[in-house]
Design a protein around this motif. Structure first.
Motif, PDB file in Angstrom:
ATOM      1  N   TRP A 129       0.850  -1.301  -0.050  1.00 14.29           N
ATOM      2  CA  TRP A 129      -0.060  -0.030  -0.112  1.00 14.29           C
ATOM      3  C   TRP A 129       0.882   1.314   0.056  1.00 14.29           C
ATOM      4  CZ3 TRP A 129      -1.365   4.728   2.210  1.00 14.29           C
ATOM      5  CH2 TRP A 129      -2.447   5.242   1.815  1.00 14.29           C
ATOM      6  N   ASN A 130       2.002   1.354   0.646  1.00 12.81           N
ATOM      7  CA  ASN A 130       2.902   2.390   0.793  1.00 12.81           C
ATOM      8  C   ASN A 130       3.291   2.625  -0.576  1.00 12.81           C
ATOM      9  OD1 ASN A 130       2.385   3.392   3.294  1.00 12.81           O
ATOM     10  ND2 ASN A 130       3.936   1.952   4.224  1.00 12.81           N
ATOM     11  N   GLN A 131       4.017   1.541  -1.101  1.00 11.67           N
ATOM     12  CA  GLN A 131       4.403   1.709  -2.441  1.00 11.67           C
ATOM     13  C   GLN A 131       3.685   2.353  -3.645  1.00 11.67           C
ATOM     14  OE1 GLN A 131       6.338  -1.908  -3.612  1.00 11.67           O
ATOM     15  NE2 GLN A 131       8.104  -1.433  -2.513  1.00 11.67           N
ATOM     16  N   ARG A 132       2.247   1.864  -3.577  1.00  9.75           N
ATOM     17  CA  ARG A 132       1.366   2.466  -4.478  1.00  9.75           C
ATOM     18  C   ARG A 132       0.896   3.731  -4.214  1.00  9.75           C
ATOM     19  NH1 ARG A 132      -2.221  -3.207  -5.257  1.00  9.75           N
ATOM     20  NH2 ARG A 132      -0.504  -4.394  -6.420  1.00  9.75           N
ATOM     21  N   TYR A 133       0.315   3.835  -2.982  1.00 10.22           N
ATOM     22  CA  TYR A 133      -0.329   5.120  -2.521  1.00 10.22           C
ATOM     23  C   TYR A 133       0.310   5.878  -1.653  1.00 10.22           C
ATOM     24  CZ  TYR A 133      -3.804   1.939  -4.480  1.00 10.22           C
ATOM     25  OH  TYR A 133      -4.658   0.968  -5.295  1.00 10.22           O
ATOM     26  N   GLY A 134       1.547   5.427  -1.083  1.00  9.18           N
ATOM     27  CA  GLY A 134       2.147   6.161   0.106  1.00  9.18           C
ATOM     28  C   GLY A 134       2.582   7.453   0.162  1.00  9.18           C
ATOM     29  N   VAL A 135       3.765   7.743   0.839  1.00  8.97           N
ATOM     30  CA  VAL A 135       3.924   9.038   0.993  1.00  8.97           C
ATOM     31  C   VAL A 135       4.429   9.590  -0.358  1.00  8.97           C
ATOM     32  CG1 VAL A 135       5.821  10.425   2.110  1.00  8.97           C
ATOM     33  CG2 VAL A 135       4.842   8.588   3.178  1.00  8.97           C
ATOM     34  N   VAL A 136       4.077  10.909  -0.654  1.00  8.66           N
ATOM     35  CA  VAL A 136       4.304  11.457  -1.745  1.00  8.66           C
ATOM     36  C   VAL A 136       5.578  12.415  -1.433  1.00  8.66           C
ATOM     37  CG1 VAL A 136       3.687  13.159  -3.742  1.00  8.66           C
ATOM     38  CG2 VAL A 136       2.288  11.838  -2.606  1.00  8.66           C
ATOM     39  N   SER A 137       6.748  12.136  -2.226  1.00 13.45           N
ATOM     40  CA  SER A 137       8.128  12.709  -1.583  1.00 13.45           C
ATOM     41  C   SER A 137       8.226  13.680  -2.709  1.00 13.45           C
ATOM     42  CB  SER A 137       9.165  11.871  -1.639  1.00 13.45           C
ATOM     43  OG  SER A 137       9.225  11.002  -2.944  1.00 13.45           O
ATOM     44  N   GLU A 138       8.918  14.901  -2.154  1.00 12.26           N
ATOM     45  CA  GLU A 138       9.550  16.138  -3.414  1.00 12.26           C
ATOM     46  C   GLU A 138      10.853  15.438  -3.751  1.00 12.26           C
ATOM     47  OE1 GLU A 138       8.305  18.940  -3.873  1.00 12.26           O
ATOM     48  OE2 GLU A 138       6.257  18.426  -3.065  1.00 12.26           O
ATOM     49  N   PRO A 139      10.728  15.200  -5.149  1.00  9.47           N
ATOM     50  CA  PRO A 139      12.126  14.841  -5.608  1.00  9.47           C
ATOM     51  C   PRO A 139      13.133  16.219  -5.591  1.00  9.47           C
ATOM     52  CG  PRO A 139      10.596  15.393  -7.424  1.00  9.47           C
ATOM     53  CD  PRO A 139       9.898  15.520  -6.069  1.00  9.47           C
ATOM     54  N   SER A 140      14.347  15.722  -5.395  1.00  5.26           N
ATOM     55  CA  SER A 140      15.388  17.117  -5.383  1.00  5.26           C
ATOM     56  C   SER A 140      15.594  17.651  -6.605  1.00  5.26           C
ATOM     57  CB  SER A 140      16.669  16.307  -5.125  1.00  5.26           C
ATOM     58  OG  SER A 140      17.126  15.752  -6.234  1.00  5.26           O
ATOM     59  N   SER A 141      15.975  18.662  -6.638  1.00  7.27           N
ATOM     60  CA  SER A 141      16.079  19.697  -7.952  1.00  7.27           C
ATOM     61  C   SER A 141      16.786  18.525  -9.038  1.00  7.27           C
ATOM     62  CB  SER A 141      16.687  21.060  -7.798  1.00  7.27           C
ATOM     63  OG  SER A 141      17.923  20.746  -7.017  1.00  7.27           O
ATOM     64  N   THR A 142      17.847  18.112  -8.636  1.00 16.16           N
ATOM     65  CA  THR A 142      18.547  17.212  -9.571  1.00 16.16           C
ATOM     66  C   THR A 142      17.946  16.127 -10.244  1.00 16.16           C
ATOM     67  OG1 THR A 142      20.626  17.590  -8.084  1.00 16.16           O
ATOM     68  CG2 THR A 142      20.829  16.043  -9.935  1.00 16.16           C
ATOM     69  N   ALA A 143      17.120  15.643  -9.508  1.00 19.89           N
ATOM     70  CA  ALA A 143      16.288  14.615 -10.215  1.00 19.89           C
ATOM     71  C   ALA A 143      15.097  15.012 -11.005  1.00 19.89           C
ATOM     72  CB  ALA A 143      15.467  13.935  -9.086  1.00 19.89           C
ATOM     73  N   ARG A 144      14.528  16.230 -10.662  1.00 21.40           N
ATOM     74  CA  ARG A 144      13.437  17.063 -11.570  1.00 21.40           C
ATOM     75  C   ARG A 144      14.214  17.184 -12.751  1.00 21.40           C
ATOM     76  NH1 ARG A 144      12.088  20.894  -8.004  1.00 21.40           N
ATOM     77  NH2 ARG A 144      11.004  19.481  -6.685  1.00 21.40           N
ATOM     78  N   SER A 145      15.675  17.938 -12.659  1.00 18.98           N
ATOM     79  CA  SER A 145      15.948  18.341 -13.951  1.00 18.98           C
ATOM     80  C   SER A 145      16.397  17.154 -15.066  1.00 18.98           C
ATOM     81  CB  SER A 145      17.417  19.244 -13.746  1.00 18.98           C
ATOM     82  OG  SER A 145      18.134  18.354 -13.050  1.00 18.98           O
ATOM     83  N   LEU A 146      16.962  16.073 -14.388  1.00 20.86           N
ATOM     84  CA  LEU A 146      17.217  14.889 -15.104  1.00 20.86           C
ATOM     85  C   LEU A 146      15.895  14.307 -15.800  1.00 20.86           C
ATOM     86  CD1 LEU A 146      19.593  13.121 -12.920  1.00 20.86           C
ATOM     87  CD2 LEU A 146      20.173  13.905 -14.907  1.00 20.86           C
ATOM     88  N   ARG A 147      14.933  14.373 -14.938  1.00 19.63           N
ATOM     89  CA  ARG A 147      13.698  13.931 -15.618  1.00 19.63           C
ATOM     90  C   ARG A 147      13.218  14.743 -16.613  1.00 19.63           C
ATOM     91  NH1 ARG A 147       9.450  13.876 -11.449  1.00 19.63           N
ATOM     92  NH2 ARG A 147      11.370  12.962 -10.358  1.00 19.63           N
ATOM     93  N   ARG A 148      13.354  16.200 -16.584  1.00 13.31           N
ATOM     94  CA  ARG A 148      12.768  16.974 -17.606  1.00 13.31           C
ATOM     95  C   ARG A 148      13.512  16.889 -18.878  1.00 13.31           C
ATOM     96  NH1 ARG A 148      13.650  21.795 -14.705  1.00 13.31           N
ATOM     97  NH2 ARG A 148      11.963  21.364 -13.480  1.00 13.31           N
ATOM     98  N   GLU A 149      14.883  16.624 -18.926  1.00 12.20           N
ATOM     99  CA  GLU A 149      15.639  16.422 -19.822  1.00 12.20           C
ATOM    100  C   GLU A 149      15.371  15.251 -20.600  1.00 12.20           C
ATOM    101  OE1 GLU A 149      19.795  16.185 -18.409  1.00 12.20           O
ATOM    102  OE2 GLU A 149      19.909  18.423 -17.684  1.00 12.20           O
ATOM    103  N   ARG A 150      15.152  14.050 -19.949  1.00 11.88           N
ATOM    104  CA  ARG A 150      14.774  12.753 -20.341  1.00 11.88           C
ATOM    105  C   ARG A 150      13.442  12.799 -21.184  1.00 11.88           C
ATOM    106  NH1 ARG A 150      13.722   9.262 -15.931  1.00 11.88           N
ATOM    107  NH2 ARG A 150      15.553  10.125 -14.824  1.00 11.88           N
ATOM    108  N   ARG A 151      12.543  13.614 -20.656  1.00 10.83           N
ATOM    109  CA  ARG A 151      11.142  13.755 -21.385  1.00 10.83           C
ATOM    110  C   ARG A 151      11.472  14.623 -22.566  1.00 10.83           C
ATOM    111  NH1 ARG A 151       8.634  16.547 -16.899  1.00 10.83           N
ATOM    112  NH2 ARG A 151       8.816  15.007 -15.348  1.00 10.83           N
ATOM    113  N   ALA A 152      12.256  15.854 -22.453  1.00  8.68           N
ATOM    114  CA  ALA A 152      12.444  16.416 -23.710  1.00  8.68           C
ATOM    115  C   ALA A 152      13.122  15.650 -24.848  1.00  8.68           C
ATOM    116  CB  ALA A 152      13.489  17.816 -23.430  1.00  8.68           C
TER     117      ALA A 152
END
Length: 177
Positions: free
Chosen positions: A127-150
Motif C-alpha cells: 500500500w505504501n508503495q502504491r499510494y504512500g508518501v508523496v516525496s518531493e524529488p530533489s532539484s537534480t532528479a527533477r532536472s534529469l527527468r525533465r531532460e529525459r522527457r525533452a
C-alpha cells in the motif's frame, strides 16, 4: 472559539465554552441549553450540565482499509492460536487424550498466525508503495527527468516527421517543384 478568546475570559466555564462552540444547543437532543437548564429532574435543576466528552470526527483512518483488514484477520488468527495453545496445555496437564491433537493444531495455527502477521506487513508495504508518501524529488532528479522527457519528445517528433516523409513517397525531397 480560539485560544485568544479563551485567554481573555478565564473565568468562563467549560460548559459555556463548549455551548458557545456549538451554537447554544445541547449536544444530544437539539434542545436549547437554557431550556434544559430550567428543566427539573427529581426537583433538581441541571445548571451545570455538560457532557463527559465531545465526539470529534476522525480526520483520517490511522491505517488504510486493506492494511486494517489484514490486521483484524491477523488478530483473530492469533487469538484462536492462543486459545488452542492454552487448551493444549491444560489438556496435557490433565492427561487427556485430546492433548496430542490440540498440540498438533496449535503448531499449525502458529504457522497460520505467523503467515497472517507477515501478510499485514506485506500489505502495508504494498500500500505504501502504491499510494504512500508523496516525496518531493530533489532539484537534480527533477532536472534529469525533465531532460529525459525533452529527449523522448524530440525523438518522437523526428520519428513522426520521417514517417510523414515516407508516406508522401518522396525520397528525401521536401518540396514538389
Amino acid at each position: 472559539m480560539g485560544t485568544a478568546e479563551r485567554r481573555r475570559a478565564p473565568e468562563e466555564s467549560v460548559t459555556e465554552r463548549s455551548q458557545a462552540g456549538r451554537g447554544q444547543r445541547a449536544p444530544d437532543r437539539g434542545i436549547p441549553a437554557q431550556v434544559r437548564a430550567e428543566e427539573s429532574v427529581d426537583g433538581e435543576r441541571w445548571q451545570g450540565y455538560r457532557t463527559l466528552w465531545v465526539e470529534e470526527p476522525a480526520r483520517r483512518h490511522p491505517m488504510p482499509d486493506p492494511v486494517r483488514t489484514a490486521a483484524v484477520r491477523a488478530v483473530l488468527v492469533i487469538a484462536v492460536t492462543l486459545v488452542q495453545a492454552m487448551v493444549a496445555f491444560l489438556c496435557t496437564l490433565a492427561g487427556s487424550w485430546l492433548a496430542v491433537p490440540m498440540v498438533i493444531s496449535s503448531v499449525a495455527s502458529t504457522v497460520a498466525a505467523t503467515w497472517a502477521v507477515v501478510d499485514v506487513w506485506v500489505t502495508r508495504q504494498v500500500w505504501n508503495q502504491r499510494y504512500g508518501v508523496v516525496s518531493e524529488p530533489s532539484s537534480t532528479a527533477r532536472s534529469l527527468r525533465r531532460e529525459r522527457r525533452a529527449r523522448r519528445r524530440q525523438e518522437r517528433a523526428s520519428l513522426r516527421e520521417q514517417e510523414r516523409i515516407r508516406r508522401r513517397g518522396g525520397a528525401g525531397q521536401l518540396s514538389h517543384s
